[in-house]
Design a protein around this motif. Structure first.
Motif, PDB file in Angstrom:
ATOM      1  N   PRO A   1       4.553  -8.317 -21.164  1.00 60.46           N
ATOM      2  CA  PRO A   1       3.314  -7.799 -20.593  1.00 60.46           C
ATOM      3  C   PRO A   1       2.612  -8.783 -19.654  1.00 60.46           C
ATOM      4  CG  PRO A   1       2.927  -8.502 -22.847  1.00 60.46           C
ATOM      5  CD  PRO A   1       4.367  -8.762 -22.552  1.00 60.46           C
ATOM      6  N   THR A   2       3.116  -8.970 -18.433  1.00 62.27           N
ATOM      7  CA  THR A   2       2.317  -9.688 -17.443  1.00 62.27           C
ATOM      8  C   THR A   2       1.301  -8.685 -16.890  1.00 62.27           C
ATOM      9  OG1 THR A   2       3.711  -9.110 -15.575  1.00 62.27           O
ATOM     10  CG2 THR A   2       4.297 -11.096 -16.771  1.00 62.27           C
TER      11      THR A   2
ATOM     12  N   MET B   1       0.824  -1.213   0.000  1.00 66.46           N
ATOM     13  CA  MET B   1       0.000   0.000   0.000  1.00 66.46           C
ATOM     14  C   MET B   1       0.855   1.259   0.000  1.00 66.46           C
ATOM     15  SD  MET B   1      -3.112  -0.705  -0.267  1.00 66.46           S
ATOM     16  CE  MET B   1      -2.944  -2.279  -1.021  1.00 66.46           C
ATOM     17  N   GLU B   2       1.980   1.227   0.734  1.00 63.22           N
ATOM     18  CA  GLU B   2       2.858   2.398   0.766  1.00 63.22           C
ATOM     19  C   GLU B   2       3.322   2.762  -0.639  1.00 63.22           C
ATOM     20  OE1 GLU B   2       6.128   1.840   3.370  1.00 63.22           O
ATOM     21  OE2 GLU B   2       4.885   1.963   5.148  1.00 63.22           O
ATOM     22  N   VAL B   3       3.775   1.745  -1.371  1.00 65.66           N
ATOM     23  CA  VAL B   3       4.279   2.015  -2.713  1.00 65.66           C
ATOM     24  C   VAL B   3       3.131   2.434  -3.626  1.00 65.66           C
ATOM     25  CG1 VAL B   3       5.491   1.053  -4.688  1.00 65.66           C
ATOM     26  CG2 VAL B   3       6.176   0.405  -2.380  1.00 65.66           C
ATOM     27  N   LEU B   4       2.006   1.733  -3.491  1.00 63.52           N
ATOM     28  CA  LEU B   4       0.850   1.998  -4.356  1.00 63.52           C
ATOM     29  C   LEU B   4       0.303   3.409  -4.160  1.00 63.52           C
ATOM     30  CD1 LEU B   4      -0.692   0.326  -6.384  1.00 63.52           C
ATOM     31  CD2 LEU B   4      -2.225  -0.409  -4.573  1.00 63.52           C
ATOM     32  N   PHE B   5       0.201   3.832  -2.897  1.00 57.75           N
ATOM     33  CA  PHE B   5      -0.403   5.127  -2.597  1.00 57.75           C
ATOM     34  C   PHE B   5       0.636   6.224  -2.399  1.00 57.75           C
ATOM     35  CE2 PHE B   5      -3.927   2.352  -1.919  1.00 57.75           C
ATOM     36  CZ  PHE B   5      -5.056   3.124  -2.137  1.00 57.75           C
ATOM     37  N   GLY B   6       1.910   5.895  -2.647  1.00 61.72           N
ATOM     38  CA  GLY B   6       2.956   6.895  -2.524  1.00 61.72           C
ATOM     39  C   GLY B   6       3.114   7.456  -1.132  1.00 61.72           C
TER      40      GLY B   6
ATOM     41  N   ALA C   1       1.429  -1.536 -13.829  1.00 56.69           N
ATOM     42  CA  ALA C   1       2.448  -0.521 -13.571  1.00 56.69           C
ATOM     43  C   ALA C   1       2.454   0.525 -14.685  1.00 56.69           C
ATOM     44  CB  ALA C   1       3.820  -1.183 -13.435  1.00 56.69           C
ATOM     45  N   ASP C   2       2.342   0.065 -15.931  1.00 60.00           N
ATOM     46  CA  ASP C   2       2.315   0.991 -17.072  1.00 60.00           C
ATOM     47  C   ASP C   2       1.076   1.874 -17.031  1.00 60.00           C
ATOM     48  OD1 ASP C   2       4.630   0.027 -18.040  1.00 60.00           O
ATOM     49  OD2 ASP C   2       3.801  -0.996 -19.795  1.00 60.00           O
ATOM     50  N   ALA C   3      -0.062   1.242 -16.668  1.00 56.43           N
ATOM     51  CA  ALA C   3      -1.349   1.924 -16.835  1.00 56.43           C
ATOM     52  C   ALA C   3      -1.666   2.869 -15.693  1.00 56.43           C
ATOM     53  CB  ALA C   3      -2.463   0.894 -16.977  1.00 56.43           C
TER      54      ALA C   3
ATOM     55  N   LEU D   1       5.401  -7.729  -7.693  1.00 62.37           N
ATOM     56  CA  LEU D   1       6.820  -7.602  -8.046  1.00 62.37           C
ATOM     57  C   LEU D   1       6.976  -6.916  -9.401  1.00 62.37           C
ATOM     58  CD1 LEU D   1       8.171 -11.055  -6.873  1.00 62.37           C
ATOM     59  CD2 LEU D   1       8.671  -8.838  -5.869  1.00 62.37           C
ATOM     60  N   SER D   2       6.178  -7.338 -10.375  1.00 61.61           N
ATOM     61  CA  SER D   2       6.260  -6.712 -11.690  1.00 61.61           C
ATOM     62  C   SER D   2       5.834  -5.256 -11.611  1.00 61.61           C
ATOM     63  CB  SER D   2       5.377  -7.447 -12.693  1.00 61.61           C
ATOM     64  OG  SER D   2       5.829  -8.762 -12.846  1.00 61.61           O
ATOM     65  N   PHE D   3       4.829  -4.988 -10.764  1.00 65.54           N
ATOM     66  CA  PHE D   3       4.378  -3.619 -10.564  1.00 65.54           C
ATOM     67  C   PHE D   3       5.504  -2.753  -9.994  1.00 65.54           C
ATOM     68  CE2 PHE D   3       2.582  -0.456  -7.658  1.00 65.54           C
ATOM     69  CZ  PHE D   3       1.836   0.284  -8.550  1.00 65.54           C
ATOM     70  N   PHE D   4       6.258  -3.330  -9.054  1.00 71.83           N
ATOM     71  CA  PHE D   4       7.384  -2.603  -8.455  1.00 71.83           C
ATOM     72  C   PHE D   4       8.520  -2.399  -9.453  1.00 71.83           C
ATOM     73  CE2 PHE D   4       6.592  -3.975  -3.771  1.00 71.83           C
ATOM     74  CZ  PHE D   4       5.518  -3.120  -3.730  1.00 71.83           C
TER      75      PHE D   4
END
Lengths: 305, 286
Positions: free
Chosen positions: B232-233, A248-253, B239-241, B220-223
């Motif tokens: 494109p997983t 959540m921290e990373v997602l919501f900055g 992450a792109d969108a 992990l891919s998002f990070f």
């Protein structure tokens, strides 16, 4: 299980050993990572070969891994976690600034989760014919089926983009609710099962026969007896809490340990990565030890053996 | 085990549960179909950029619209489904190998091996799985195979402990004692007597681990430390969108919906398997 002071001492030793082992394994694992911080810095700005060599020597990265480990261990024993290589700030200071953010989010999420989880389970036992039993099952399915990552993203999509209500990024209420519901789902179902069993016990019937009010029965008789189940679930809850908070921290900055950890891992900032992992390992071990203590304090059968 | 009161209490839940299993089969079947036939159906390249068509809504040529680089969302989703399912299943298989198989071999090899190997599992368990996978992945480098291995290691302890629990239960069984008396070597007891009984427990556990592996892969891919940008997983798509969610909301909504649907399907399936594998509760599942 022989439990006494000797037992707690042994448990403490075992917990300590786990933390030490994690520190050692992580130290070496991180150094297996191809490319160090100097490579990353060199890729970002122009550094001549001699500058690169000088930087490695200054940071101690030209020494063998074993020598680096001894130096790190000696410093860590003195409470010195070293300097962040990228930010040239003491690691302890970076952690110190990141911890309140993470703790605040975790505490909010835990408060929401415990209130909702215990409240729903208790309500479902008191009014078994109302909507609460259905809610217990629904929130349980929710937490199994929908990872906090998905719910968080969906929340961003719905609240900030489609409804345009609030600047979602950078505030902690929404992520706390997302993690809280997840925790409530894991807690409510087993707690409800346990409460149902306790509610059928003779001493509860006796209390009812004495004309005690529903509130008294719930708070004096039911919930204290269900505490061991709730505490036994603390490991699961903690895992959800840590994973949820990091994501959540990373997602919501949000500022916090999760953000610090990700930046440090991406930037090969060894001392910071080590310190963050150590902090989490300590937290997990601490909670395990506390769980142990609470279980013994609440259940007299575990005290005398 | 409280048999009668629970059955009476949850009698209505049985039908909900079997409906759940049907929903799970439909979702999983759809996902497999999408993964296998999707890219061929649309006939488009998931990586082909077309800036002129950036952020376009769904049309006859692009069934789910185009993302911020004009790439076809449907094709990317289909290829992503293939990659995501592959990584999750392979990672679960790796976790079973590293956890259950290695764990059982260690148990069969004696006390010292068991202590050492299970000590390792305890270390892995004492770390948040996402943080461990992150660190492992950076150590192993990006790519499908390291990703699979990192997630596999993070979930191995779950299978190791299931395997040990079954082993402990089985090793007190009469036929295992008989095999011991006949001086059968430990590994043959393991493979001929214990492994068949282990299968059900492992499958049930796998239904719990696969959706978690899918989520872990996505996070992990998002990070940005999972797969390389050209792969494109679902996590990569998210992450792109996420930065362009206001102009191309479907590019974010579709992978999030896919991720939610698949975890829901596995949760329902796991629930069904858990009930089905417990003979005392089997009646309830029907």
């Amino acid at each position: 299980m022989t439990r006494g002071f000797a037992g707690s001492g042994a448990a403490l030793l075992r917990h300590g050993a786990v933390v030490c082992a994690i520190a050692v394994v992580m130290f070496f694992l991180i150094r297996v990572i191809p490319g160090d911080v100097v490579d990353v810095l060199a890729a970002e700005g122009d550094l001549s070969d001699s500058e690169i060599a000088a930087l490695r020597a200054e940071l101690g990265l030209d020494r063998g891994v074993a020598a680096q480990f001894v130096a790190w261990l000696a410093a860590a024993a003195r409470g010195d976690l070293g300097l962040s290589i990228r930010f040239e700030r003491p690691v302890a200071e970076m952690i110190w600034f990141a911890v309140p953010g993470t703790l605040a989010l975790a505490a909010k999420a835990l408060a929401i989760g415990l209130t909702l989880g215990i409240g729903l389970a208790a309500a479902a036992v008191i009014w078994p014919r109302r909507v609460f039993v259905w809610l217990v099952n629904a929130v349980n399915l929710w937490s199994i089926a929908l990872p906090t990552f998905c719910v968080g993203l969906a929340a961003i999509l719905i609240f900030s983009i489609w409804l345009g209500w609030l600047p979602v990024l950078g505030q902690a209420t929404l992520p706390a609710i997302v993690i809280g519901i997840d925790i409530a789902g894991q807690l409510a179902k087993p707690l409800h099962e346990d409460l149902k069993e306790i509610a059928a016990a003779p001493f509860v019937r006796a209390a009812r026969a004495r004309g005690q009010s529903r509130a008294t029965i719930v708070f004096r008789h039911l919930l204290p007896n269900a505490a061991p189940v709730a505490i036994a679930l603390s490991g699961l809850i903690l895992a959800g809490l840590i994973g949820g908070t990091l994501t959540m921290e990373v997602l919501f900055g949000l500022p916090g340990l999760g953000t610090v950890a990700l930046q440090a891992i991406l930037g090969r900032d060894y001392p910071v990565v080590q310190a963050v992992i150590l902090v989490f390992a300590l937290a997990i071990v601490l909670v395990n030890a506390l769980t142990d203590l609470c279980q013994r304090a609440l259940d007299p059968r575990l005290r005398h053996d | 085990m409280r048999i009668s009161p629970v059955c009476a209490d949850e009698g209505g839940a049985g039908s909900v549960r079997s409906r759940g299993a049907a929903i799970a089969v439909v979702i999983l079947g759809g996902a497999v179909l999408l993964a296998l036939a999707g890219p061929a159906l649309s006939g488009l390249d998931p990586l082909a950029q077309n800036i002129g068509g950036a952020n376009m809504p769904p049309s006859a040529a692009h069934w789910l619209g185009q993302d911020h680089l004009g790439r076809d969302i449907f094709t990317r989703l289909a290829v992503g489904t293939r990659l995501t399912l592959f990584v999750a299943l392979a990672a679960t298989l790796a976790a079973i190998l590293i956890g259950a198989v290695l764990g059982l071999v260690a148990i069969a090899s004696g006390r010292i091996a068991e202590t050492l190997v299970f000590g390792g599992y305890d270390l892995v368990r004492a770390m948040p799985s996402i943080l461990l996978a992150m660190t492992l992945l950076v150590a192993l480098g990006p790519g499908i195979l390291p990703l699979t291995l990192a997630i596999g290691i993070a979930y191995a302890p779950i299978f190791a402990h299931v395997a040990r629990a079954v082993w402990r239960r089985e090793s007190s069984a009469g036929y295992v004692a008989a095999a011991r008396v006949m001086a059968a070597p430990p590994l043959s007891i393991l493979s001929r007597h214990v492994a068949p009984n282990l299968f059900g427990a492992i499958v049930t556990q796998a239904a719990i681990v696969v959706p978690r592996a899918i989520t872990t892969e996505s996070v992990l891919s998002f990070f940005g430390i999972g797969v390389t940008p050209g792969t494109p997983t679902w996590g990569r798509m998210i992450a792109d969108a996420v930065r362009h969610a206001e102009t191309a909301p479907l590019a974010l909504a579709m992978p999030v919906a896919a991720l939610s649907a698949i975890t829901l399907a596995f949760a329902l399936l796991g629930d069904r398997l858990r009930l089905g594998s417990d003979p005392l509760r089997r009646g309830m599942a029907a």
